[in-house]
Design an enzyme around this catalytic site. Structure first.
Site, short mmCIF file in Angstrom:
data_model
loop_
_atom_site.label_atom_id
_atom_site.label_comp_id
_atom_site.label_asym_id
_atom_site.label_seq_id
_atom_site.Cartn_x
_atom_site.Cartn_y
_atom_site.Cartn_z
CB ALA A 90 48.75 20.22 -100.13
N GLY B 8 46.31 24.78 -100.88
CA GLY B 8 46.47 24.84 -99.42
C GLY B 8 47.04 26.18 -98.94
CD GLU C 169 42.31 24.51 -99.21
OE1 GLU C 169 43.42 23.99 -99.46
OE2 GLU C 169 41.24 23.87 -99.25
CD GLU D 232 42.91 22.99 -104.15
OE1 GLU D 232 42.40 23.81 -104.93
OE2 GLU D 232 43.26 23.28 -103.00
N1 CO8 Z 1 53.97 20.77 -104.25
C1 CO8 Z 1 55.21 20.26 -104.46
N2 CO8 Z 1 56.18 20.95 -105.09
C2 CO8 Z 1 55.88 22.18 -105.55
C3 CO8 Z 1 54.61 22.75 -105.38
C4 CO8 Z 1 53.62 21.99 -104.70
N3 CO8 Z 1 52.39 22.44 -104.43
N4 CO8 Z 1 54.61 23.97 -105.93
C5 CO8 Z 1 55.84 24.16 -106.44
N5 CO8 Z 1 56.61 23.09 -106.21
C6 CO8 Z 1 58.00 22.88 -106.59
C7 CO8 Z 1 58.14 22.58 -108.07
O1 CO8 Z 1 57.88 21.22 -108.33
C8 CO8 Z 1 59.56 22.97 -108.32
O2 CO8 Z 1 60.40 21.94 -107.88
P1 CO8 Z 1 61.72 21.51 -108.75
O3 CO8 Z 1 62.58 22.74 -108.71
O4 CO8 Z 1 62.28 20.35 -107.98
O5 CO8 Z 1 61.23 21.18 -110.12
C9 CO8 Z 1 59.78 24.15 -107.39
O6 CO8 Z 1 58.73 24.10 -106.41
C10 CO8 Z 1 59.67 25.49 -108.10
O7 CO8 Z 1 58.46 25.50 -108.79
P2 CO8 Z 1 58.33 25.84 -110.38
O8 CO8 Z 1 59.61 25.52 -111.08
O9 CO8 Z 1 57.10 25.20 -110.89
O10 CO8 Z 1 58.20 27.43 -110.31
P3 CO8 Z 1 57.43 28.38 -111.33
O11 CO8 Z 1 57.75 29.76 -110.95
O12 CO8 Z 1 57.67 27.94 -112.73
O13 CO8 Z 1 55.85 28.09 -111.02
C11 CO8 Z 1 53.93 27.78 -109.59
C12 CO8 Z 1 55.32 28.42 -109.76
C13 CO8 Z 1 52.95 28.40 -110.60
C14 CO8 Z 1 53.46 28.05 -108.18
C15 CO8 Z 1 54.02 26.25 -109.89
O14 CO8 Z 1 55.09 25.71 -109.10
C16 CO8 Z 1 52.79 25.48 -109.55
O15 CO8 Z 1 51.83 25.50 -110.31
N6 CO8 Z 1 52.78 24.81 -108.36
C17 CO8 Z 1 51.66 24.00 -107.96
C18 CO8 Z 1 50.55 24.86 -107.45
C19 CO8 Z 1 49.36 24.01 -107.07
O16 CO8 Z 1 48.77 23.34 -107.90
N7 CO8 Z 1 48.99 24.08 -105.79
C20 CO8 Z 1 47.88 23.35 -105.27
C21 CO8 Z 1 48.34 22.02 -104.78
S1 CO8 Z 1 46.97 21.01 -104.30
C22 CO8 Z 1 46.55 21.58 -102.79
O17 CO8 Z 1 47.09 22.52 -102.27
C23 CO8 Z 1 45.43 20.84 -102.15
C24 CO8 Z 1 45.21 21.25 -100.71
C25 CO8 Z 1 44.30 20.27 -100.05
C26 CO8 Z 1 44.95 18.95 -99.93
C27 CO8 Z 1 44.03 17.91 -99.43
C28 CO8 Z 1 44.77 16.59 -99.31
C29 CO8 Z 1 43.94 15.41 -99.43
#
Ligand code: CO8
Length: 258
Positions: free
Chosen positions: A64, A109, A112, A132
Site C-alpha cells: 500500500a 498489500g 495480499e 507492515e
Molecule cells: N509506498 C509508497 N512508495 C513506495 C512504496 C510504497 N509501498 N514502495 C516503494 N515506493 C517508492 C519509493 O519511495 C521510491 O520513491 P522515490 O523514487 O520518490 O524515492 C520508489 O518507489 C522506488 O523505491 P526504492 O528507491 O525504495 O527502490 P529500491 O529498489 O531501493 O527498494 C523496495 C525497493 C525494497 C520495494 C522498497 O521500495 C521498499 O521497501 N518499499 C516499501 C515496501 C513496504 O514496506 N511495503 C508494505 C507497505 S505497508 C502495506 O502494504 C500495508 C497494506 C495494508 C494497509 C492497511 C491500511 C490501513
C-alpha cells in the site's frame, strides 16, 4: 474505460490487468484501489480467466502507498484498510479464475493482492513479504486472514512478526506460489495455464471455485454437502450435456458457458 493506473488487455477469453504506478513500484494508493474496484465491477463479460500482474520489470506491487498512509488517523486507517480488503474480496469472489503473475516485489498489500487470486506463479526475481510491523501497522488488506490459510500459522506468523522478505524459491517451498519461472517466461506460462482453463466448462470452473472457497470455511459435513449441491447444479447446465456428449461421440467439446 481508461484508467490512470491500470493497463488492461484482452486476448480471447483472457484478460490481463497490470497495476501501473512506476514512480512508486506500483504501490497501491486509494485511486488505484478505486480503479481496481471499478475494473472488477465492470469486468468484460467475455473474460474467462483474469491474470493480474505488475507493470515493469521490478515490481508486482510494493505494498500500500506509504506516503498516503503516513498521516492517516484511526478512522481513516480503518477506511483505507476496508477499501483494500473489499476490493481484494471482490477479486476472490469473481466467478472466473484469477492468476497472479508475480513479476517482482510483492510486499505488504502486494502479497495480499496476490493472495486474493486463485493461483500465484512467480518470476525467479519475485520477492514476497509482509513488512507492515516494521512500519508500525499490521497487514490490513486481509493478510492476517489469507496468509495462515495458505501457508499455515507457523510460517505466516514468522513472516508477519519478522517482516522478512523471502525469495521466490522460498515462496515455492512454503506453498505461497505454485511455480517459479524465469522472468521472461512468466507471462507465457500464465497464458499457457489460462489456455488450459479455457478448454474447460466455464460454469463448472466457477462452481468448483465456489465449492473450494466456501467449503474451506465450513466443517466437513457442510463442505461435502455444499459440493454435493453444486455438483447437482452442473447437471442443469448445457456445458455438462455438451461435455459428456462430446466424450461419448469422441469429439472436442464446444462449451458455451451456459
Ligand atoms: N509506498 C509508497 N512508495 C513506495 C512504496 C510504497 N509501498 N514502495 C516503494 N515506493 C517508492 C519509493 O519511495 C521510491 O520513491 P522515490 O523514487 O520518490 O524515492 C520508489 O518507489 C522506488 O523505491 P526504492 O528507491 O525504495 O527502490 P529500491 O529498489 O531501493 O527498494 C523496495 C525497493 C525494497 C520495494 C522498497 O521500495 C521498499 O521497501 N518499499 C516499501 C515496501 C513496504 O514496506 N511495503 C508494505 C507497505 S505497508 C502495506 O502494504 C500495508 C497494506 C495494508 C494497509 C492497511 C491500511 C490501513
Amino acid at each position: 474505460m481508461d484508467y490512470q493506473f491500470l493497463k488492461v488487455e484482452h486476448n480471447g477469453g483472457i484478460t490481463v490487468m497490470k497495476v501501473s504506478a512506476p514512480k512508486s513500484l506500483n504501490a497501491l494508493n486509494s485511486t488505484i484501489l478505486k480503479e481496481m474496484d471499478d475494473f472488477i465491477d465492470h469486468l468484460d463479460k467475455a473474460t474467462r480467466v483474469l491474470i493480474i500482474t505488475g507493470d515493469g520489470e521490478k515490481s508486482f506491487v510494493a505494498g500500500a502507498d506509504i506516503s498516503e498512509m503516513a498521516h492517516l488517523n484511526e478512522q481513516e486507517g480503518f477506511e483505507f484498510g476496508r477499501l483494500g480488503a473489499q476490493v481484494f474480496r471482490k477479486i476472490e469472489l469473481l466467478p472466473t479464475p484469477v492468476i497472479a503473475a508475480v513479476n517482482g516485489f510483492a510486499l505488504g498489500g502486494g502479497c495480499e493482492l496476490a493472495m486474493s487470486c486463485d493461483i500465484r506463479i512467480a518470476s525467479s526475481k519475485a520477492k514476497f513479504g509482509q513488512p507492515e510491523v516494521g512500519l508500525g501497522i499490521i497487514p490490513g488488506f486481509s493478510g492476517t486472514h489469507r496468509l495462515p490459510k495458505l501457508i499455515g500459522q507457523g510460517y505466516a506468523k514468522e513472516m508477519i512478526y519478522t517482516g522478512k522478505v523471502i525469495r521466490a524459491d522460498e515462496a515455492l517451498r512454503i506453498g505461497l506460489v505454485n511455480a517459479v519461472y524465469e522472468p521472461e517466461e512468466l507471462m507465457d506460462k500464465a497464458m499457457e495455464m489460462a489456455q488450459l482453463m479455457l478448454k474447460n466448462a466455464p460454469v463448472a470452473i466457477s462452481l468448483a471455485k465456489q465449492s473450494i472457497n466456501e467449503g474451506h470455511d465450513l466443517d466437513a459435513d457442510g463442505a461435502i454437502g455444499l459440493e454435493n449441491k453444486l455438483f447437482g447444479k452442473c447437471f442443469a447446465t448445457r456445458d455438462q450435456k455438451e461435455g459428456m456428449d462430446a466424450f461419448l461421440n469422441k469429439r472436442k467439446a464446444d462449451f458455451q458457458g451456459e
